[in-house]
Design a protein around this motif. Structure first.
Motif, PDB file in Angstrom:
ATOM      1  N   LEU A  12       0.821  -1.208   0.000  1.00 19.43           N
ATOM      2  CA  LEU A  12       0.000   0.000   0.000  1.00 19.43           C
ATOM      3  C   LEU A  12       0.857   1.261   0.000  1.00 19.43           C
ATOM      4  CD1 LEU A  12      -2.760  -1.027   2.580  1.00 19.43           C
ATOM      5  CD2 LEU A  12      -3.006  -0.884   0.104  1.00 19.43           C
ATOM      6  N   ASN A  13       1.898   1.274   0.808  1.00 16.80           N
ATOM      7  CA  ASN A  13       2.745   2.463   0.920  1.00 16.80           C
ATOM      8  C   ASN A  13       3.531   2.710  -0.359  1.00 16.80           C
ATOM      9  OD1 ASN A  13       1.903   2.905   3.549  1.00 16.80           O
ATOM     10  ND2 ASN A  13       3.584   1.723   4.438  1.00 16.80           N
ATOM     11  N   HIS A  14       3.854   1.629  -1.083  1.00 16.61           N
ATOM     12  CA  HIS A  14       4.672   1.786  -2.289  1.00 16.61           C
ATOM     13  C   HIS A  14       3.809   2.029  -3.529  1.00 16.61           C
ATOM     14  CE1 HIS A  14       8.195   1.180  -4.884  1.00 16.61           C
ATOM     15  NE2 HIS A  14       7.368   0.521  -5.701  1.00 16.61           N
ATOM     16  N   ASP A  51      -6.406   5.715  -3.781  1.00 19.02           N
ATOM     17  CA  ASP A  51      -5.958   4.389  -4.215  1.00 19.02           C
ATOM     18  C   ASP A  51      -5.893   3.425  -3.040  1.00 19.02           C
ATOM     19  OD1 ASP A  51      -5.722   5.168  -6.862  1.00 19.02           O
ATOM     20  OD2 ASP A  51      -3.632   5.803  -6.634  1.00 19.02           O
ATOM     21  N   ASN A  52      -5.431   3.926  -1.898  1.00 18.38           N
ATOM     22  CA  ASN A  52      -5.381   3.115  -0.678  1.00 18.38           C
ATOM     23  C   ASN A  52      -6.783   2.655  -0.291  1.00 18.38           C
ATOM     24  OD1 ASN A  52      -5.609   2.884   2.396  1.00 18.38           O
ATOM     25  ND2 ASN A  52      -3.385   2.934   2.147  1.00 18.38           N
ATOM     26  N   PHE A  53      -7.723   3.571  -0.329  1.00 13.76           N
ATOM     27  CA  PHE A  53      -9.113   3.255   0.024  1.00 13.76           C
ATOM     28  C   PHE A  53      -9.709   2.219  -0.929  1.00 13.76           C
ATOM     29  CE2 PHE A  53     -13.626   4.395  -0.886  1.00 13.76           C
ATOM     30  CZ  PHE A  53     -14.184   3.906   0.291  1.00 13.76           C
ATOM     31  N   VAL A  54      -9.521   2.419  -2.222  1.00 12.27           N
ATOM     32  CA  VAL A  54     -10.096   1.503  -3.216  1.00 12.27           C
ATOM     33  C   VAL A  54      -9.517   0.105  -3.071  1.00 12.27           C
ATOM     34  CG1 VAL A  54     -10.128   0.993  -5.684  1.00 12.27           C
ATOM     35  CG2 VAL A  54     -10.710   3.284  -4.882  1.00 12.27           C
ATOM     36  N   LYS A 103     -15.722  -1.407 -10.651  1.00 10.03           N
ATOM     37  CA  LYS A 103     -16.309  -0.057 -10.586  1.00 10.03           C
ATOM     38  C   LYS A 103     -15.544   0.818  -9.598  1.00 10.03           C
ATOM     39  CE  LYS A 103     -20.961  -1.441 -12.006  1.00 10.03           C
ATOM     40  NZ  LYS A 103     -20.616  -2.815 -12.381  1.00 10.03           N
ATOM     41  N   LEU A 104     -15.034   0.210  -8.520  1.00  9.36           N
ATOM     42  CA  LEU A 104     -14.234   0.986  -7.568  1.00  9.36           C
ATOM     43  C   LEU A 104     -12.890   1.388  -8.181  1.00  9.36           C
ATOM     44  CD1 LEU A 104     -15.015  -0.906  -4.240  1.00  9.36           C
ATOM     45  CD2 LEU A 104     -15.620   1.450  -4.809  1.00  9.36           C
ATOM     46  N   ILE A 105     -12.322   0.520  -9.017  1.00 11.66           N
ATOM     47  CA  ILE A 105     -11.098   0.892  -9.738  1.00 11.66           C
ATOM     48  C   ILE A 105     -11.367   2.112 -10.618  1.00 11.66           C
ATOM     49  CG2 ILE A 105      -9.504   0.186 -11.566  1.00 11.66           C
ATOM     50  CD1 ILE A 105      -8.732  -1.079  -9.002  1.00 11.66           C
ATOM     51  N   GLN A 106     -12.509   2.121 -11.306  1.00 13.15           N
ATOM     52  CA  GLN A 106     -12.875   3.273 -12.127  1.00 13.15           C
ATOM     53  C   GLN A 106     -13.098   4.508 -11.263  1.00 13.15           C
ATOM     54  OE1 GLN A 106     -15.888   2.429 -15.198  1.00 13.15           O
ATOM     55  NE2 GLN A 106     -15.613   0.253 -14.782  1.00 13.15           N
ATOM     56  N   GLY A 132     -11.551   5.220  -8.467  1.00 16.49           N
ATOM     57  CA  GLY A 132     -10.235   5.736  -8.105  1.00 16.49           C
ATOM     58  C   GLY A 132      -9.604   6.542  -9.223  1.00 16.49           C
ATOM     59  N   VAL A 133      -9.767   6.086 -10.461  1.00 15.57           N
ATOM     60  CA  VAL A 133      -9.211   6.819 -11.605  1.00 15.57           C
ATOM     61  C   VAL A 133      -9.900   8.166 -11.764  1.00 15.57           C
ATOM     62  CG1 VAL A 133      -8.918   6.788 -14.109  1.00 15.57           C
ATOM     63  CG2 VAL A 133      -8.533   4.695 -12.789  1.00 15.57           C
ATOM     64  N   GLN A 134     -11.222   8.182 -11.644  1.00  9.73           N
ATOM     65  CA  GLN A 134     -11.978   9.422 -11.816  1.00  9.73           C
ATOM     66  C   GLN A 134     -11.706  10.429 -10.705  1.00  9.73           C
ATOM     67  OE1 GLN A 134     -16.100   8.331 -12.137  1.00  9.73           O
ATOM     68  NE2 GLN A 134     -15.767   7.034 -13.936  1.00  9.73           N
ATOM     69  N   MET A 135     -11.399   9.933  -9.507  1.00  9.19           N
ATOM     70  CA  MET A 135     -11.215  10.818  -8.358  1.00  9.19           C
ATOM     71  C   MET A 135      -9.762  11.216  -8.122  1.00  9.19           C
ATOM     72  SD  MET A 135     -14.013  11.748  -6.788  1.00  9.19           S
ATOM     73  CE  MET A 135     -14.482  12.190  -8.454  1.00  9.19           C
ATOM     74  N   GLY A 136      -8.931  11.109  -9.141  1.00  9.69           N
ATOM     75  CA  GLY A 136      -7.567  11.627  -9.024  1.00  9.69           C
ATOM     76  C   GLY A 136      -6.535  10.622  -8.599  1.00  9.69           C
ATOM     77  N   GLY A 137      -6.846   9.311  -8.663  1.00  8.00           N
ATOM     78  CA  GLY A 137      -5.844   8.297  -8.358  1.00  8.00           C
ATOM     79  C   GLY A 137      -4.791   8.213  -9.452  1.00  8.00           C
ATOM     80  N   LYS A 138      -3.806   7.373  -9.237  1.00  5.39           N
ATOM     81  CA  LYS A 138      -2.704   7.291 -10.201  1.00  5.39           C
ATOM     82  C   LYS A 138      -3.079   6.479 -11.444  1.00  5.39           C
ATOM     83  CE  LYS A 138      -0.297   3.129  -8.622  1.00  5.39           C
ATOM     84  NZ  LYS A 138       0.989   2.566  -8.226  1.00  5.39           N
ATOM     85  N   GLY A 139      -4.244   5.833 -11.437  1.00  2.73           N
ATOM     86  CA  GLY A 139      -4.658   5.033 -12.586  1.00  2.73           C
ATOM     87  C   GLY A 139      -4.245   3.591 -12.447  1.00  2.73           C
ATOM     88  N   VAL A 140      -4.638   2.944 -11.348  1.00  2.00           N
ATOM     89  CA  VAL A 140      -4.262   1.552 -11.092  1.00  2.00           C
ATOM     90  C   VAL A 140      -4.813   0.652 -12.192  1.00  2.00           C
ATOM     91  CG1 VAL A 140      -4.520  -0.389  -9.501  1.00  2.00           C
ATOM     92  CG2 VAL A 140      -4.193   1.925  -8.607  1.00  2.00           C
ATOM     93  N   GLY A 141      -3.928  -0.090 -12.855  1.00  2.44           N
ATOM     94  CA  GLY A 141      -4.348  -1.022 -13.886  1.00  2.44           C
ATOM     95  C   GLY A 141      -4.857  -0.384 -15.158  1.00  2.44           C
ATOM     96  N   LYS A 142      -4.691   0.899 -15.317  1.00  4.34           N
ATOM     97  CA  LYS A 142      -5.250   1.592 -16.486  1.00  4.34           C
ATOM     98  C   LYS A 142      -4.457   1.235 -17.734  1.00  4.34           C
ATOM     99  CE  LYS A 142      -6.435   6.176 -18.291  1.00  4.34           C
ATOM    100  NZ  LYS A 142      -7.744   5.714 -18.780  1.00  4.34           N
ATOM    101  N   LEU A 143      -5.173   0.918 -18.814  1.00  2.85           N
ATOM    102  CA  LEU A 143      -4.565   0.603 -20.100  1.00  2.85           C
ATOM    103  C   LEU A 143      -4.890   1.685 -21.112  1.00  2.85           C
ATOM    104  CD1 LEU A 143      -5.295  -3.235 -20.426  1.00  2.85           C
ATOM    105  CD2 LEU A 143      -3.141  -2.140 -19.810  1.00  2.85           C
ATOM    106  N   HIS A 144      -4.017   1.827 -22.071  1.00  5.26           N
ATOM    107  CA  HIS A 144      -4.192   2.827 -23.114  1.00  5.26           C
ATOM    108  C   HIS A 144      -5.358   2.424 -24.025  1.00  5.26           C
ATOM    109  CE1 HIS A 144      -3.201   5.711 -26.276  1.00  5.26           C
ATOM    110  NE2 HIS A 144      -2.337   6.256 -25.447  1.00  5.26           N
TER     111      HIS A 144
END
Length: 490
Positions: A152-154, A161-164, A182-185, A187-199
């Motif tokens: 989590l810290n890394h 992202d921690n919450f999701v 849906k929670l991954i999405q 996190g992306v919408q709310m300013g997360g780093k984009g966990v698992g996001k693909l181009h």
């Protein structure tokens, strides 16, 4: 007159100072301060105002039935109470509604509506984000290990992202599998780093792939290898690593397989590590077998020669001048190919520098041979000690052999050895059936050594305007096939 003027000036200055000290001060930056601690040990709010309000509203509106109600039953004392009171008369104690009122760094605060007979009461419930099912619910909901704090810290430094990630663990426990994507999405919408996001617009159904697509995968895999190597040097990750990169041009089971893509990927990873002054040994397994029954896997036929002949831009005047031979070396699988540091006995000869990282390309067993690659690979791993060993697209499973040696003798030891390697990067396409490789249904990705697994469903945009990969499921371990398919939209 002069004294009166001086007194007036002093009074004015004092009133200005008091007014400034009483004025409200601006709030600290929310994205960083939300996880910081004060000197007194107090913590700032977990999520910023926008993230908090949106997350509460979204979960209350869209996930009361599949997430919040099961959470109250599985992780609070109300679940234990409902079991006891419904033992004799089923339905006498019902949890009919639940809503989140607050989210803190470690807890969900909810209000649950309880129906007993004709009466409806409201109770406050607190659920820890690392909860296990309460007694009585263990049979219904199997527990899962809590998210590793170091992971989590890394990999999930941002609070959202921690919450999701911690929420997704709870969702997997209560079998709310679709909610994880849906929670991954969220996190992306709310300013997360984009966990698992693909181009978008990868168009992997089109072969040969676009040069941009290949470079996109090369960069992701190289970054993951470097990240894992750094973690290993800090004793935060195992030195036994593996990467699974299986987009169509990398899949040997498909007629789209391209040996050049495999070599380019290996080159990109080796150069990325060498740029950090690490000496990389790129290895390909040699001939296996005994007597006339020898050979190499078809996938690796000619790879050792091609690897050394390809353009590394290492000639004088080129970008990577002197890299091959000094920082990138080649070898086979075996303990004899592990080079350790050694001081030269002659003054006119340079010292021997040890290999820092080993990249082994597609180690695999062969059908029909009585020998297994695991033996020589295991010896090489032991000889390397705690230095990182990265297996690229390994297949260490036993194969059919004439005398059954790969299926009988030492089978469990070989399985344990294969399972000792931790995945640091994975991209693997999902297809509609095992016999048809087109069209692509989606993918499973793990974008780094401490990242979660995320499954995506591929969807075409209207009017042929492109394609997107939407997250549909996430977990800390490799997704189960049945669970995975249940999350895909029909």
């Amino acid at each position: 007159m002069l004294e009166t003027l001086r007194l007036l000036i002093v009074c004015t200055l004092l009133s200005t100072v008091f007014a400034f000290s009483a004025a409200p001060r601006p709030a600290a930056a929310s994205s960083v301060a939300s996880t910081a601690e004060t000197k007194d040990g107090d913590t700032y709010s977990y999520l910023n105002k926008e993230q908090l309000e949106f997350s509460i509203a979204y979960l209350n509106e869209h996930h009361e039935a599949d997430v919040l109600l099961p959470f109250v039953k599985a992780f609070s004392d109300l679940g234990t109470t409902s079991i006891k009171k419904n033992t004799w008369i089923g339905g006498s104690y019902q949890i009919i509604a639940a809503s989140i009122t607050d989210i803190t760094k470690d807890e969900l605060h909810l209000e649950a509506s309880i129906k007993q007979g004709e009466k409806v009461n409201t109770e406050s419930v607190i659920i820890h984000l690392d909860s296990d099912p309460v007694p009585g619910m263990a049979r219904t909901y199997r527990t899962l290990p809590p998210c590793n704090p170091m992971h989590l810290n890394h990999a999930s430094k941002l609070p959202i992202d921690n919450f999701v990630r911690r929420m997704n663990r709870l969702c997997n426990i209560v079998k709310a599998y679709s909610a994880t994507g849906k929670l991954i999405q969220l996190g992306v919408q709310m300013g997360g780093k984009g966990v698992g996001k693909l181009h978008d617009d990868l168009y992997l159904n089109q072969v040969p792939h676009n040069r941009f697509v290949r470079k996109y995968f090369y960069n992701m895999a190289s970054e993951a290898a470097l990240d894992a190597t750094i973690l290993c040097s800090k004793k935060q990750f195992t030195h036994r690593m593996k990467m699974t990169v299986m987009f169509p041009e990398m899949n040997p089971a498909m007629d789209s397989y391209r040996i050049g893509t495999l070599l380019e990927l290996a080159r990109a990873i080796a150069i990325k590590l060498a740029e950090q002054n690490l000496r990389v040994r790129v290895c390909v397994q040699g001939s296996m077998g005994v007597g006339i029954f020898t050979g190499v896997p078809k996938q690796l036929n000619g790879v050792h020669t091609l690897l050394q002949r390809m353009d590394w831009e290492s000639e004088p005047g080129e970008e990577n001048e002197g890299m091959v031979g000094n920082y990138v070396r080649f070898g086979n699988i075996g303990k004899e190919h592990v080079v350790n540091a050694k001081k030269s006995e002659k003054e006119d000869e340079p010292d021997v520098e040890q290999d820092d990282v080993f990249l082994i390309i597609c180690p695999q067993n062969m059908i029909g041979l009585e020998s297994s690659v695991v033996g020589s690979l295991s010896e090489m791993v032991d000889a390397a000690g705690d230095r990182p060993i990265i297996l690229l697209n390994p297949d260490l499973s036993d194969k059919i052999s004439s005398q059954g040696q790969q299926s009988i003798r030492g089978r469990q030891e070989r399985i344990d050895f294969a399972n000792s390697f931790e995945t640091i990067y994975q991209f693997q396409n999902i297809y509609y059936s095992g016999t048809s490789y087109f069209p692509i249904l989606g993918s499973i990705v793990k974008l780094g050594p401490l990242e979660p697994y995320v499954a995506h469903q591929r969807r075409d945009l209207r009017n042929n305007e492109g394609e997107v990969y939407l997250p549909v499921y996430s977990s800390e371990t490799v997704p189960d096939n049945e669970v995975l398919m249940s999350t895909f939209a029909k």
